[in-house]
Scaffold this motif. Structure first.
Motif, PDB file in Angstrom:
ATOM      1  N   LEU A  20       0.822  -1.209   0.000  1.00 18.19           N
ATOM      2  CA  LEU A  20       0.000   0.000   0.000  1.00 18.19           C
ATOM      3  C   LEU A  20       0.856   1.259   0.000  1.00 18.19           C
ATOM      4  O   LEU A  20       0.523   2.260  -0.641  1.00 18.19           O
ATOM      5  CB  LEU A  20      -0.919  -0.016   1.232  1.00 18.19           C
ATOM      6  N   ALA A  21       1.992   1.221   0.698  1.00 16.03           N
ATOM      7  CA  ALA A  21       2.845   2.405   0.794  1.00 16.03           C
ATOM      8  C   ALA A  21       3.555   2.688  -0.524  1.00 16.03           C
ATOM      9  O   ALA A  21       3.545   3.826  -1.015  1.00 16.03           O
ATOM     10  CB  ALA A  21       3.867   2.219   1.915  1.00 16.03           C
ATOM     11  N   GLU A  40       9.884  -4.494  -6.365  1.00 23.55           N
ATOM     12  CA  GLU A  40       9.151  -5.367  -5.438  1.00 23.55           C
ATOM     13  C   GLU A  40       9.725  -6.785  -5.499  1.00 23.55           C
ATOM     14  O   GLU A  40       9.846  -7.368  -6.577  1.00 23.55           O
ATOM     15  CB  GLU A  40       7.656  -5.376  -5.811  1.00 23.55           C
ATOM     16  N   ALA A  41      10.044  -7.310  -4.320  1.00 19.63           N
ATOM     17  CA  ALA A  41      10.623  -8.654  -4.248  1.00 19.63           C
ATOM     18  C   ALA A  41       9.621  -9.737  -4.644  1.00 19.63           C
ATOM     19  O   ALA A  41       9.987 -10.770  -5.217  1.00 19.63           O
ATOM     20  CB  ALA A  41      11.122  -8.917  -2.826  1.00 19.63           C
ATOM     21  N   THR A  48       1.775  -7.011   2.278  1.00 15.68           N
ATOM     22  CA  THR A  48       1.111  -7.832   3.306  1.00 15.68           C
ATOM     23  C   THR A  48      -0.038  -8.638   2.728  1.00 15.68           C
ATOM     24  O   THR A  48      -0.204  -9.823   3.035  1.00 15.68           O
ATOM     25  CB  THR A  48       0.534  -6.894   4.402  1.00 15.68           C
ATOM     26  N   ASP A  60      -8.201  -6.147  10.785  1.00 11.72           N
ATOM     27  CA  ASP A  60      -8.916  -5.935  12.043  1.00 11.72           C
ATOM     28  C   ASP A  60      -9.316  -4.463  12.222  1.00 11.72           C
ATOM     29  O   ASP A  60      -9.625  -4.023  13.311  1.00 11.72           O
ATOM     30  CB  ASP A  60      -8.119  -6.456  13.245  1.00 11.72           C
ATOM     31  N   TYR A  66     -10.017   1.176   6.475  1.00 11.24           N
ATOM     32  CA  TYR A  66      -8.724   0.641   6.042  1.00 11.24           C
ATOM     33  C   TYR A  66      -8.671   0.644   4.517  1.00 11.24           C
ATOM     34  O   TYR A  66      -8.814  -0.396   3.861  1.00 11.24           O
ATOM     35  CB  TYR A  66      -8.507  -0.768   6.586  1.00 11.24           C
ATOM     36  N   VAL A 113      15.658  -5.582  -3.770  1.00 11.55           N
ATOM     37  CA  VAL A 113      16.740  -4.617  -3.593  1.00 11.55           C
ATOM     38  C   VAL A 113      17.692  -5.234  -2.577  1.00 11.55           C
ATOM     39  O   VAL A 113      17.315  -5.499  -1.438  1.00 11.55           O
ATOM     40  CB  VAL A 113      16.204  -3.248  -3.111  1.00 11.55           C
ATOM     41  N   MET A 444      -2.789   1.609   9.534  1.00 14.19           N
ATOM     42  CA  MET A 444      -1.615   1.850   8.699  1.00 14.19           C
ATOM     43  C   MET A 444      -1.913   2.526   7.376  1.00 14.19           C
ATOM     44  O   MET A 444      -1.041   3.193   6.814  1.00 14.19           O
ATOM     45  CB  MET A 444      -0.819   0.569   8.538  1.00 14.19           C
TER      46      MET A 444
HETATM   47  P1  FAD Z   1       3.937  -4.134   3.082  1.00 16.74           P
HETATM   48  O1  FAD Z   1       2.544  -4.381   2.715  1.00 16.74           O
HETATM   49  O2  FAD Z   1       4.592  -5.046   4.031  1.00 16.74           O
HETATM   50  O3  FAD Z   1       4.756  -4.072   1.724  1.00 16.74           O
HETATM   51  C1  FAD Z   1       6.152  -4.001   1.724  1.00 16.74           C
HETATM   52  C2  FAD Z   1       6.627  -4.641   0.455  1.00 16.74           C
HETATM   53  O4  FAD Z   1       8.030  -4.420   0.358  1.00 16.74           O
HETATM   54  C3  FAD Z   1       6.428  -6.151   0.412  1.00 16.74           C
HETATM   55  O5  FAD Z   1       5.685  -6.495  -0.715  1.00 16.74           O
HETATM   56  C4  FAD Z   1       7.829  -6.720   0.356  1.00 16.74           C
HETATM   57  O6  FAD Z   1       7.902  -7.876  -0.459  1.00 16.74           O
HETATM   58  C5  FAD Z   1       8.596  -5.558  -0.235  1.00 16.74           C
HETATM   59  N1  FAD Z   1      10.006  -5.582   0.115  1.00 16.74           N
HETATM   60  C6  FAD Z   1      10.558  -5.661   1.349  1.00 16.74           C
HETATM   61  N2  FAD Z   1      11.893  -5.673   1.263  1.00 16.74           N
HETATM   62  C7  FAD Z   1      12.187  -5.587  -0.053  1.00 16.74           C
HETATM   63  C8  FAD Z   1      13.400  -5.550  -0.797  1.00 16.74           C
HETATM   64  N3  FAD Z   1      14.582  -5.607  -0.178  1.00 16.74           N
HETATM   65  N4  FAD Z   1      13.340  -5.471  -2.137  1.00 16.74           N
HETATM   66  C9  FAD Z   1      12.151  -5.401  -2.775  1.00 16.74           C
HETATM   67  N5  FAD Z   1      10.972  -5.438  -2.124  1.00 16.74           N
HETATM   68  C10 FAD Z   1      10.997  -5.528  -0.791  1.00 16.74           C
HETATM   69  N6  FAD Z   1      -2.456  -2.943   9.620  1.00 16.74           N
HETATM   70  C11 FAD Z   1      -3.576  -2.304   9.983  1.00 16.74           C
HETATM   71  O7  FAD Z   1      -3.569  -1.081  10.123  1.00 16.74           O
HETATM   72  N7  FAD Z   1      -4.739  -2.992  10.180  1.00 16.74           N
HETATM   73  C12 FAD Z   1      -4.806  -4.325  10.017  1.00 16.74           C
HETATM   74  O8  FAD Z   1      -5.851  -4.928  10.238  1.00 16.74           O
HETATM   75  C13 FAD Z   1      -3.635  -5.030   9.637  1.00 16.74           C
HETATM   76  N8  FAD Z   1      -3.663  -6.360   9.430  1.00 16.74           N
HETATM   77  C14 FAD Z   1      -2.510  -7.011   9.107  1.00 16.74           C
HETATM   78  C15 FAD Z   1      -2.558  -8.375   8.906  1.00 16.74           C
HETATM   79  C16 FAD Z   1      -1.398  -9.075   8.637  1.00 16.74           C
HETATM   80  C17 FAD Z   1      -1.461 -10.549   8.408  1.00 16.74           C
HETATM   81  C18 FAD Z   1      -0.159  -8.397   8.626  1.00 16.74           C
HETATM   82  C19 FAD Z   1       1.123  -9.144   8.407  1.00 16.74           C
HETATM   83  C20 FAD Z   1      -0.114  -7.020   8.782  1.00 16.74           C
HETATM   84  C21 FAD Z   1      -1.295  -6.325   9.003  1.00 16.74           C
HETATM   85  N9  FAD Z   1      -1.308  -4.941   9.153  1.00 16.74           N
HETATM   86  C22 FAD Z   1      -2.455  -4.281   9.470  1.00 16.74           C
HETATM   87  C23 FAD Z   1      -0.091  -4.182   8.893  1.00 16.74           C
HETATM   88  C24 FAD Z   1       0.133  -4.068   7.354  1.00 16.74           C
HETATM   89  O9  FAD Z   1       1.422  -4.529   7.136  1.00 16.74           O
HETATM   90  C25 FAD Z   1      -0.113  -2.641   6.895  1.00 16.74           C
HETATM   91  O10 FAD Z   1      -1.457  -2.293   7.174  1.00 16.74           O
HETATM   92  C26 FAD Z   1       0.130  -2.370   5.417  1.00 16.74           C
HETATM   93  O11 FAD Z   1      -0.383  -3.361   4.580  1.00 16.74           O
HETATM   94  C27 FAD Z   1       1.590  -2.142   5.175  1.00 16.74           C
HETATM   95  O12 FAD Z   1       1.809  -1.715   3.858  1.00 16.74           O
HETATM   96  P2  FAD Z   1       3.275  -1.365   3.383  1.00 16.74           P
HETATM   97  O13 FAD Z   1       3.192  -1.079   1.944  1.00 16.74           O
HETATM   98  O14 FAD Z   1       3.854  -0.350   4.280  1.00 16.74           O
HETATM   99  O15 FAD Z   1       4.123  -2.677   3.678  1.00 16.74           O
END
Ligand code: FAD
Ligand code: NAP
Length: 561
Positions: A20-21, A40-41, A48, A60, A66, A113, A444
């Motif tokens: 999402l970020a 993206e890996a 997530t 949740d 969300y 990366v 998040m």
């Molecule tokens: P992520 O979704 O973790 O994405 C990061 C991405 O970076 C991944 O795809 C990964 O493969 C990639 N990456 C990492 N390292 C590298 C690299 N070296 N090279 C290339 N790519 C890389 N949050 C809430 O607020 N409410 C919830 O209900 C909630 N439920 C969750 C349920 C689960 C099972 C989990 C694990 C987390 C939950 N979270 C929840 C937290 C959730 O992680 C965030 O809400 C949100 O999805 C995070 O998005 P993001 O893009 O920051 O990170």
């Protein structure tokens, strides 16, 4: 800034991660006219919500909270089916967003990366990719996630197991059947709590290996009605603003009263009302002092302990499920559908591995320290993450003087950042929901949007003012890190000694809670003020004269789908 085409290997910004970020960062930066390459890996976008396709996985936080708020049209066009969305629906939503905003063409999938090194002479980052390519970028934004570095099964012999085994955090894309199987589940955090009741619907036998019991609140999930959806959509912009103005990103009813201001019956009624409403977000704000006053916290914890004893038929099993070693919500509060009641089923058994730990995995199943072996067909590991800094630590990130980020944080016994956005010694590098920000303590999607928008506006400011290098100052970073620590020490969080919040779930990791625990609204206001004051606490410089010199970067394939 360099505006070469995205495939030349010289984008303005490399964004790491397409969750999402990363997706929102791409959308924002591109709208500013920057060239962006997202790496993206994984084999798909979603982060997530791609990786965690385990049975029972769902959010949740309510679906209509969300989700992205940046596009009022998106809010109107997308319709969620359930109060708490399941993983497949969230992933569908993310794909819809990617298509709608034409994001895929700038995303490279299946590529890690591996390294990122700052070239001080050119003020640019050299980003090393797993297939051998290198990108040369002015800025690098780590959108790598707080919960994206999964822990491997922590048991000797796990690869010798004769049956099938899975990790909730890396669930395969093929169908996994538990029909008629004897299944072991290791771990009773949020992932275990969500998956155990669903696995139990199909398996012939479920054995749950629990080291530490957790508090969990019933979600009371249900389909959303058309009227509810229409009502929210009619006020969505105002609702989104209210989310941003709230302490944790949801507009739940935060009780302004202390637990101590209630008599016993009144307090029970207040907690009961929230328990019946369902969901963790409303429950842990039952009293204003739940997270800062041990007695207030104990009142809430005891209420849940009573509900567990009330729900679970076998008193011995109930006692094993009652958490006693940490304040409620000092570890992430779980949210469940029939979790405790699942233990009333004949074919489900709970094995405490607190005093008698898992010694190793053998071909037939799980062997405990006392030699007892549980023979199973399938093992599901729900053993968690190297959280908050783990994904960053797995990348060789080098700042000024070739200093490695992971080592810098080890030397300071925990992540030191300014605002959880920048790190001294690592210019032109940003982290989204990084350590030192509210991160997992906030909803998040709300935290992500705030960070991405702040970074985006910062990049705009630099361009408008003819600046090319931004770096957190040492002084600002120290003050911020101390402030984060001081606030957290005034809460019950440090009383949970084995939480991933503090790094305690990973051997040899730092012991600090690098989370802004004073609410996302106060944090948001501070970030806005920092920006308003011309990025106070950051040093800002023009790009070095050599910034435009090539670094021999190579092309990367565009694997967006
Ligand atoms: P992520 O979704 O973790 O994405 C990061 C991405 O970076 C991944 O795809 C990964 O493969 C990639 N990456 C990492 N390292 C590298 C690299 N070296 N090279 C290339 N790519 C890389 N949050 C809430 O607020 N409410 C919830 O209900 C909630 N439920 C969750 C349920 C689960 C099972 C989990 C694990 C987390 C939950 N979270 C929840 C937290 C959730 O992680 C965030 O809400 C949100 O999805 C995070 O998005 P993001 O893009 O920051 O990170
Ligand atoms: P987790 O909360 O860290 O839980 C890991 C579990 O594995 C714990 O019960 C832990 O026990 C156990 N464990 C680890 N090593 C073990 C060992 N050697 N022996 C026995 N047990 C062991 O991880 P998670 O459940 O994946 O959740 C992580 C976070 O992701 C959550 O806190 C939440 O933020 C997010 N999440 C949210 C949802 C949701 O409801 N939307 C769902 C899933 C995840 P100990 O406690 O004793 O260490």
């Amino acid at each position: 800034m360099n505006h070469d085409t995205p495939t030349t290997g010289r984008p303005d910004v490399v964004v790491v991660g397409a969750g999402l970020a990363g997706l929102y960062a791409l959308h924002r930066f591109r709208a500013r006219g920057l060239t962006v390459r997202v790496i993206e890996a994984g084999p798909d976008i979603g982060g997530t919500w791609y990786w965690n396709a385990y049975p029972g996985a769902r959010c949740d936080v309510e679906s209509m909270d969300y989700s992205y708020s940046f596009s009022p049209e998106l809010d109107q066009d997308w319709t969620w089916s359930e109060l708490y969305p399941a993983q497949p629906e969230i992933l569908r939503y993310i794909h819809h967003v990617a298509d709608r905003f034409d994001l895929r063409r700038d995303i490279t999938l299946d590529t890690r990366v591996e390294s990122a090194a700052y070239d001080e002479e050119r003020g640019r980052w050299s980003v090393g990719l797993s297939h051998g390519g290198t990108l040369d970028a002015q800025f690098v934004v780590f959108a790598t996630g707080s919960l994206s570095a999964p822990l491997d099964p922590p048991f000797e012999g796990f690869e010798t197991f004769g049956g099938e085994w899975y990790q909730t955090s890396r669930w395969p894309r093929h169908d996994v059947s538990f029909d008629g199987k004897r299944v072991a589940v290791v771990g009773t955090g949020s992932s275990g709590v969500q998956s155990i009741p669903v696995i139990a619907q199909a398996a012939s036998e479920v054995t749950v290996f629990q080291r530490t019991p957790n508090f969990s609140i019933p979600a009371r999930n249900r389909p959303l009605t058309a009227d509810e959806v229409a009502a929210r959509k009619s006020v969505y912009p105002q609702h989104r603003q209210a989310q941003r103005d709230s302490p944790s990103g949801v507009t739940v009813d935060v009780n302004p009263r202390s637990a101590h201001s209630y008599d016993a019956d009144e307090a029970q009624a207040e907690m009961r009302r929230r328990w019946e409403f369902g969901g963790a977000p409303i429950f842990n704000v039952a009293f204003v002092d739940t997270m800062t006053d041990v007695a207030a916290n104990t009142l809430l914890a005891d209420f849940v302990r009573d509900r567990i004893r009330e729900t679970v038929d076998d008193p011995a099993t109930a006692e094993l499920l009652v958490p006693t070693d940490h304040p409620i919500a000092a570890k992430r509060l779980c949210c469940d559908t029939n979790y405790f009641a699942t233990y009333n089923q004949e074919h489900v058994r709970l094995v405490s591995v607190r005093e008698n730990p898992i010694r190793r995995i053998v071909p037939q199943g799980v062997e405990l320290a006392d030699g007892t072996t549980y023979e199973v067909d399938t093992i599901v590991y729900a053993v968690g993450y190297d959280a908050l800094s783990g994904a960053l630590g797995r990348i060789d990130i080098r700042g000024r003087g070739g200093r490695r980020l992971d080592q810098v944080w080890r030397d300071s016994d925990g992540p030191t950042t300014y605002l959880g956005l920048g790190v001294h010694g690592f210019p032109n590098m940003f982290t989204v929901t990084g350590p030192g920000s509210p991160a997992v303590l906030a909803v998040m999607t709300v935290a992500i949007e705030q960070h991405v928008e702040w970074i985006d506006e910062c990049l705009g400011y630099l361009a408008e003012h003819g600046l090319g290098v931004i770096e957190a100052t040492d002084v600002a970073q120290k003050e911020w890190t101390d402030r984060v620590e001081e606030i957290v020490q005034g809460t019950v969080f440090p009383l949970a000694t084995n939480s991933y919040y503090s790094g305690a779930n990973v051997a040899g990791k730092w012991r600090r809670i690098p989370l802004w625990a004073a609410g996302q609204k106060s944090y948001r206001d501070i970030c806005a003020e920092v920006a308003r004051r011309g990025y106070e606490g950051f040093s800002l410089e023009p790009a070095p004269a050599r910034a435009t010199e090539p670094a021999g970067a190579v092309d990367v394939p565009v694997a967006g789908r």
